[in-house]
Design a protein around this motif. Sequence first.
Motif, PDB file in Angstrom:
ATOM      1  N   GLU A 181      23.037  42.359  29.646  1.00  0.00           N
ATOM      2  CA  GLU A 181      21.805  42.033  28.958  1.00  0.00           C
ATOM      3  C   GLU A 181      21.533  40.563  29.319  1.00  0.00           C
ATOM      4  N   PRO A 182      20.179  40.201  28.958  1.00  0.00           N
ATOM      5  CA  PRO A 182      19.792  38.841  29.195  1.00  0.00           C
ATOM      6  C   PRO A 182      20.326  38.067  27.874  1.00  0.00           C
ATOM      7  N   SER A 183      20.952  38.761  26.928  1.00  0.00           N
ATOM      8  CA  SER A 183      21.434  37.885  25.662  1.00  0.00           C
ATOM      9  C   SER A 183      22.762  38.706  25.169  1.00  0.00           C
ATOM     10  N   LEU A 184      23.433  38.026  24.554  1.00  0.00           N
ATOM     11  CA  LEU A 184      24.419  38.494  23.822  1.00  0.00           C
ATOM     12  C   LEU A 184      24.239  39.432  22.605  1.00  0.00           C
ATOM     13  N   CYS A 185      25.438  40.315  22.289  1.00  0.00           N
ATOM     14  CA  CYS A 185      24.893  41.035  21.043  1.00  0.00           C
ATOM     15  C   CYS A 185      23.950  42.015  20.914  1.00  0.00           C
ATOM     16  N   ALA A 218      34.815  27.982  28.820  1.00  0.00           N
ATOM     17  CA  ALA A 218      34.699  29.221  29.619  1.00  0.00           C
ATOM     18  C   ALA A 218      33.227  29.529  30.055  1.00  0.00           C
ATOM     19  N   ASP A 219      32.968  30.041  31.157  1.00  0.00           N
ATOM     20  CA  ASP A 219      31.707  30.437  31.761  1.00  0.00           C
ATOM     21  C   ASP A 219      31.200  31.695  31.286  1.00  0.00           C
ATOM     22  N   VAL A 220      29.952  31.722  30.730  1.00  0.00           N
ATOM     23  CA  VAL A 220      29.291  33.022  30.462  1.00  0.00           C
ATOM     24  C   VAL A 220      28.162  33.163  31.174  1.00  0.00           C
ATOM     25  N   TYR A 221      28.269  34.441  31.882  1.00  0.00           N
ATOM     26  CA  TYR A 221      27.036  34.722  32.702  1.00  0.00           C
ATOM     27  C   TYR A 221      26.425  36.121  31.974  1.00  0.00           C
ATOM     28  N   LEU A 222      25.060  35.840  31.745  1.00  0.00           N
ATOM     29  CA  LEU A 222      24.133  37.018  31.252  1.00  0.00           C
ATOM     30  C   LEU A 222      23.425  37.481  32.436  1.00  0.00           C
ATOM     31  N   GLU A 223      22.966  38.909  32.187  1.00  0.00           N
ATOM     32  CA  GLU A 223      22.435  39.350  33.296  1.00  0.00           C
ATOM     33  C   GLU A 223      23.362  39.882  34.454  1.00  0.00           C
ATOM     34  N   ALA A 224      24.481  40.056  34.004  1.00  0.00           N
ATOM     35  CA  ALA A 224      25.476  40.022  35.058  1.00  0.00           C
ATOM     36  C   ALA A 224      26.173  41.379  34.891  1.00  0.00           C
ATOM     37  N   GLY A 225      25.670  42.490  35.028  1.00  0.00           N
ATOM     38  CA  GLY A 225      26.306  43.723  34.551  1.00  0.00           C
ATOM     39  C   GLY A 225      27.170  44.183  35.633  1.00  0.00           C
ATOM     40  N   VAL A 226      28.241  44.780  35.364  1.00  0.00           N
ATOM     41  CA  VAL A 226      29.385  45.170  36.340  1.00  0.00           C
ATOM     42  C   VAL A 226      28.923  46.363  37.072  1.00  0.00           C
ATOM     43  N   GLU A 227      28.945  46.543  38.298  1.00  0.00           N
ATOM     44  CA  GLU A 227      28.470  47.581  39.107  1.00  0.00           C
ATOM     45  C   GLU A 227      29.686  48.363  39.674  1.00  0.00           C
ATOM     46  N   ASP A 228      30.647  47.554  39.973  1.00  0.00           N
ATOM     47  CA  ASP A 228      31.956  48.188  40.699  1.00  0.00           C
ATOM     48  C   ASP A 228      33.071  47.197  40.316  1.00  0.00           C
ATOM     49  N   ILE A 229      34.287  47.608  40.383  1.00  0.00           N
ATOM     50  CA  ILE A 229      35.489  47.008  40.433  1.00  0.00           C
ATOM     51  C   ILE A 229      36.472  47.406  41.622  1.00  0.00           C
ATOM     52  N   GLU A 230      36.920  46.767  42.450  1.00  0.00           N
ATOM     53  CA  GLU A 230      37.849  47.022  43.496  1.00  0.00           C
ATOM     54  C   GLU A 230      38.920  46.552  43.047  1.00  0.00           C
ATOM     55  N   ASP A 231      40.126  47.425  42.916  1.00  0.00           N
ATOM     56  CA  ASP A 231      41.421  46.950  42.848  1.00  0.00           C
ATOM     57  C   ASP A 231      42.144  46.563  43.801  1.00  0.00           C
ATOM     58  N   LYS A 232      42.528  45.259  43.925  1.00  0.00           N
ATOM     59  CA  LYS A 232      43.144  44.582  45.200  1.00  0.00           C
ATOM     60  C   LYS A 232      44.555  44.228  44.845  1.00  0.00           C
ATOM     61  N   THR A 245      15.539  35.335  25.163  1.00  0.00           N
ATOM     62  CA  THR A 245      14.745  36.359  25.089  1.00  0.00           C
ATOM     63  C   THR A 245      14.064  36.304  23.468  1.00  0.00           C
ATOM     64  N   VAL A 246      12.985  36.929  23.245  1.00  0.00           N
ATOM     65  CA  VAL A 246      12.290  36.831  21.888  1.00  0.00           C
ATOM     66  C   VAL A 246      13.370  37.408  20.727  1.00  0.00           C
ATOM     67  N   ASN A 247      13.931  38.660  21.102  1.00  0.00           N
ATOM     68  CA  ASN A 247      14.721  39.096  20.336  1.00  0.00           C
ATOM     69  C   ASN A 247      16.064  38.229  19.948  1.00  0.00           C
ATOM     70  N   GLU A 302      13.432  42.009  24.878  1.00  0.00           N
ATOM     71  CA  GLU A 302      14.903  42.057  25.061  1.00  0.00           C
ATOM     72  C   GLU A 302      15.433  42.251  26.386  1.00  0.00           C
ATOM     73  N   SER A 303      14.956  42.775  27.370  1.00  0.00           N
ATOM     74  CA  SER A 303      15.464  43.114  28.767  1.00  0.00           C
ATOM     75  C   SER A 303      14.082  43.011  29.581  1.00  0.00           C
ATOM     76  N   GLU A 304      14.405  43.123  30.846  1.00  0.00           N
ATOM     77  CA  GLU A 304      13.397  43.172  32.028  1.00  0.00           C
ATOM     78  C   GLU A 304      12.345  44.341  31.694  1.00  0.00           C
ATOM     79  N   GLU A 305      12.939  45.300  31.084  1.00  0.00           N
ATOM     80  CA  GLU A 305      11.934  46.603  30.757  1.00  0.00           C
ATOM     81  C   GLU A 305      11.031  46.385  29.677  1.00  0.00           C
ATOM     82  N   SER A 306      11.168  45.185  28.966  1.00  0.00           N
ATOM     83  CA  SER A 306      10.306  45.058  27.724  1.00  0.00           C
ATOM     84  C   SER A 306       9.606  43.573  27.746  1.00  0.00           C
TER      85      SER A 306
END
Length: 494
Positions: free
Chosen positions: A36-40, A168-182, A427-429, A469-473
């Motif tokens: 999401e674009p915010s934590l929590c 630490a680096d924190v990336y928002l709006e970085a939803g995980v789409e797939d994980i390749e086990d190498k 975001t506003v929220n 809260e998110s792109e949909e709102s």
Amino acid sequence: MKDKTDILIIGGGVTGCFAARELSRYDLDITLVEKEPSLCTGTTKANTALIHAGFNADPDKLKGRLNMRGNQLYHERIQHELDVPIEWLGALVVAKEEEKLPKLEELLEKGQENGVPDLEIVKGDDIYDLEPHLADDAIAALHAPTAGIVNPFELTVALANNAAMNGADVYLEAGVEDIEDKGETKLVKTAKGDIEADIVINAAGLYADKIANMVGIDKFEITPRRGEYYLYDKQADIDVQTTVFPVPTKITKGIVVTPTDEGNVLIGPNAEVIESVENKSTTREGLDEVLNGAQKTIPELSKRNVIREFAGLRPAITETGDFLIEASDEVPGFINVAGIQSPGLASAPAIAEKVVGIVEEEIGGLKEDPDFDPNYEGPPKFRHMSHEEQAKLVEEDENYGQIICRCESVTKGEILEAIREPVGARTVNDIKRRVRPGSGRCQGGFCEPKVVNILSEELGIPENEVVLESEESKLLRERTKEPLLNEEEVSDNE
Ligand SMILES: O=C(CO)COP(=O)(O)O
């Protein structure tokens, strides 16, 4: 996004952010991704905000051991290191019928076995000294003075910022789409790009089973259990001193009445297993159940002065009813931190401690970073300052002289600070959760457009790109009429 990290944490709730912060004590490259674009925005957003004492869960469960240890860590370290509201109000579990007394004894014994200090069963006037407005038919109560309340939003934001301050680096709006086990590493594909990690920590809350499935782990399933709540206006004049529970059942700790860190009263939750992890809607029946339940311990409660109703979802693993915190046998380098339902918030510091231990085993030793700084200070709280302190702050920065939210006395300065933090609000929220505009009686009716305006200016984006809260709102679609005055005319008029 960077392309390589030692540890990748998936999930920006309290569990993931605590793990990120505790791991940032060591000489490791830490990255946290949040969809999401915010934590929590998941389970951490909507819960009872309690630091349970630790007498509910069995000692042979992770929940029992980690609740007690988490509570201890909040007392010993967290409250001193992070600038987060925590109050040790204590908790009462109230029995009104003789047949419930053995259950109180059982909780007392369980708590003592878990190592919870200073537990006692109180009777008669002693109960009412602790909670004067309790229903007049209470016959005994378990008193746990080490129970507390915390602001989960400020806590999570403080943890993420402290982790970021420590590298630490924190990336928002970085939803995980797939994980390749190498094998040696995992290639994690996110909405912000791909990142290769030596170790992946799955703290994805309601989505933890879906994330585990991406690497072929299907040993657990998350079942959402919904809880509904009513929040009362600060001015409601409901006198509650402690966190009040009924005697628990096998299914739930029951409907709680508790003050919040800002002096509201919160009641809830009920407990309903539902189908969808997206279903956070409230229901008439659920809210009635909450009010009826709360009135059994505090009869003066009614619908009067309720300013908000909301629902939250517990990410339960129903087969065990316990937390699942382990390095996967099937997929080396993949650590599940799942099923973190209540008492997850209370246990979070101890969960992080356990995760550090697992990482240490996986890597074969951790080296402390001598530059780690455990301290964090959030934006100043204008509403809690003396007039002298307020005047000084306004003199230093005129943005603190502009009240944006009148209900909660939140200034423009605090909002700007929330946007400018290392992991800043977008975001506003998020602004509402961090510094409270919109949390008061009017619920944002007056201040929300001003917050949109500040976000737009500070982020350099058009107002109709600002989201609740998110792109949909998105809040605004397009300008429907020109402003009556241009900016120069406005300043001439002032
Ligand atoms: O912590 C909670 C209420 O304070 C929720 O407890 P349950 O998940 O046991 O209903």
